[in-house]
Design an enzyme around this catalytic site. Structure first.
Site, PDB file in Angstrom:
ATOM      1  N   ARG A  54      -2.567 -11.328  12.385  1.00  0.00           N
ATOM      2  CA  ARG A  54      -2.943 -10.040  11.807  1.00  0.00           C
ATOM      3  C   ARG A  54      -3.618 -10.214  10.459  1.00  0.00           C
ATOM      4  NH1 ARG A  54       2.727  -7.352  11.800  1.00  0.00           N
ATOM      5  NH2 ARG A  54       1.698  -5.735  10.567  1.00  0.00           N
ATOM      6  N   ARG A  95      10.131  -4.888  13.755  1.00  0.00           N
ATOM      7  CA  ARG A  95       8.952  -4.658  14.593  1.00  0.00           C
ATOM      8  C   ARG A  95       8.670  -5.892  15.430  1.00  0.00           C
ATOM      9  NH1 ARG A  95       3.876  -1.912  11.566  1.00  0.00           N
ATOM     10  NH2 ARG A  95       2.924  -3.394  13.006  1.00  0.00           N
ATOM     11  N   LYS A 111       0.820  -1.218   0.000  1.00  0.00           N
ATOM     12  CA  LYS A 111       0.000   0.000   0.000  1.00  0.00           C
ATOM     13  C   LYS A 111       0.848   1.261   0.000  1.00  0.00           C
ATOM     14  CE  LYS A 111      -2.690  -0.716   3.586  1.00  0.00           C
ATOM     15  NZ  LYS A 111      -1.979   0.378   4.214  1.00  0.00           N
ATOM     16  N   ARG A 140      11.079  -8.006   6.793  1.00  0.00           N
ATOM     17  CA  ARG A 140      11.030  -6.546   6.770  1.00  0.00           C
ATOM     18  C   ARG A 140      11.842  -5.958   7.927  1.00  0.00           C
ATOM     19  NH1 ARG A 140       5.070  -4.215   6.362  1.00  0.00           N
ATOM     20  NH2 ARG A 140       4.969  -5.128   8.457  1.00  0.00           N
ATOM     21  N   ARG A 192     -11.426   0.199   8.438  1.00  0.00           N
ATOM     22  CA  ARG A 192     -10.957  -1.173   8.624  1.00  0.00           C
ATOM     23  C   ARG A 192     -12.043  -2.107   9.135  1.00  0.00           C
ATOM     24  NH1 ARG A 192      -5.016  -0.381  11.495  1.00  0.00           N
ATOM     25  NH2 ARG A 192      -4.073   0.869   9.824  1.00  0.00           N
TER      26      ARG A 192
END
Length: 307
Positions: free
Chosen positions: A248, A237, A97, A208, A173
């Site tokens: 998630r 993270r 995104k 990531r 969301r």
């Protein structure tokens, strides 16, 4: 028989019913004026009379041309610039995104609005909404939809978003958030959904890394850092693990299904498992089509029925 004359008739202010004299008894040069006065006074019930003839004084005389125009359809040309684009984009974590938002903003000049960034900015600025949100954040609780929806509504109403158009990133969301926006009259022209297989998403997320100095996102496999110095300071993270990312993704999939119940008619699903240039090419084509439709609509004529 005495001749009938407007000039010699006394003024009266009674509201007696209008009675026109026999047409043959009215001199030719006065006949049209007398009939016009009687005909025009009936709607307004004007009290002023000369003899047996109503004399209209309540409104100016209307020409035949204007009277005909009232009965005819009025053709109005729509003018001005077309409405700017209103776009929502959704995608699972690591669906791309962020990259596509950058490309969209670069080409179309839309105002990029991410609810998370907006929330943090409001808290930092100490706004009324920010103060309310901070109370929940300090408790470790989720910020209620009511507060976030209000922030989004106020941001979309600002001049830059109204003039340039907006790109709402990752919001709404949930069904409740989407419904709240609908109730406020906030609806996108296009709802973009980046579709990427779960196994690819897991691979993207686990690899990531974040550069805490520049804020740039790297990937150990697909987009490694340029220098060893950068690689040594990269962080991950806490929730970018395989176990947590699968949870998630499950939550995201449920939320998307709920949101699409609102936006299915304007939804465009895009295959995000391709090079970013190819993904944007499809998005670009969809946006260009919507923009063309808006431009065509601005040139069309609106037909209003006259009364």
């Amino acid at each position: 028989m005495a001749s009938w004359s407007i000039a010699n008739a006394p003024f009266q202010t009674s509201r007696a019913p209008s009675v026109s004299p026999p047409p043959n008894s009215i001199p030719r040069h006065q006949k049209s004026a007398a009939l016009f006065s009687a005909r025009e006074c009936s709607p307004c019930d004007c009290p002023l009379r000369i003899g047996n003839v109503n004399v209209h004084r309540g409104a100016p005389k209307v020409s035949n041309r204007k009277r005909a125009a009232r009965r005819s359809p009025v053709i109005l040309m729509a003018t001005g610039k077309p409405e700017p684009l209103k776009i929502m984009i959704s995608g699972a974590p690591a669906a791309g995104k962020g990259t596509q938002c950058e490309l969209i903003v670069r080409k179309y000049g839309l105002v990029h609005i991410a609810a998370g960034d907006l929330l943090r900015a409001e808290v930092a600025a100490g706004t009324e909404n920010g103060k309310r949100a901070k109370e929940y954040m300090e408790k470790g609780s989720l910020v209620p939809d009511e507060i976030v929806v209000t922030m989004v509504k106020e941001r979309l109403a600002q001049q830059d978003a109204q003039e340039k158009g907006w790109l709402l990133d990752g919001y709404p969301r949930s069904l409740s958030q989407a419904t709240a926006l609908e109730n406020l009259g906030i609806r996108p022209d296009l709802f973009l959904l980046l579709d990427v297989p779960e196994e690819i998403l897991v691979d993207r997320v686990v690899g990531r890394r974040l550069d805490p100095v520049t804020g740039k996102i790297y990937h150990l496999k697909f987009s490694p850092p340029e220098k060893d110095e950068i690689a040594q300071r990269l962080t991950q993270r806490f929730d970018d693990t395989e176990e947590k990312v699968k949870l998630r993704l499950k939550t995201h999939q449920k939320n998307v299904e709920d949101v699409l119940a609102i936006y299915e008619s304007v939804m465009k699903k895009v295959d995000g498992n391709r090079p970013k240039e190819q993904v944007f090419e499809e998005i670009d084509a969809a946006l260009a089509q919507v923009l063309q439709q808006k431009q065509d609509a601005s040139r069309e004529t609106s037909v209003l029925s006259g009364h």
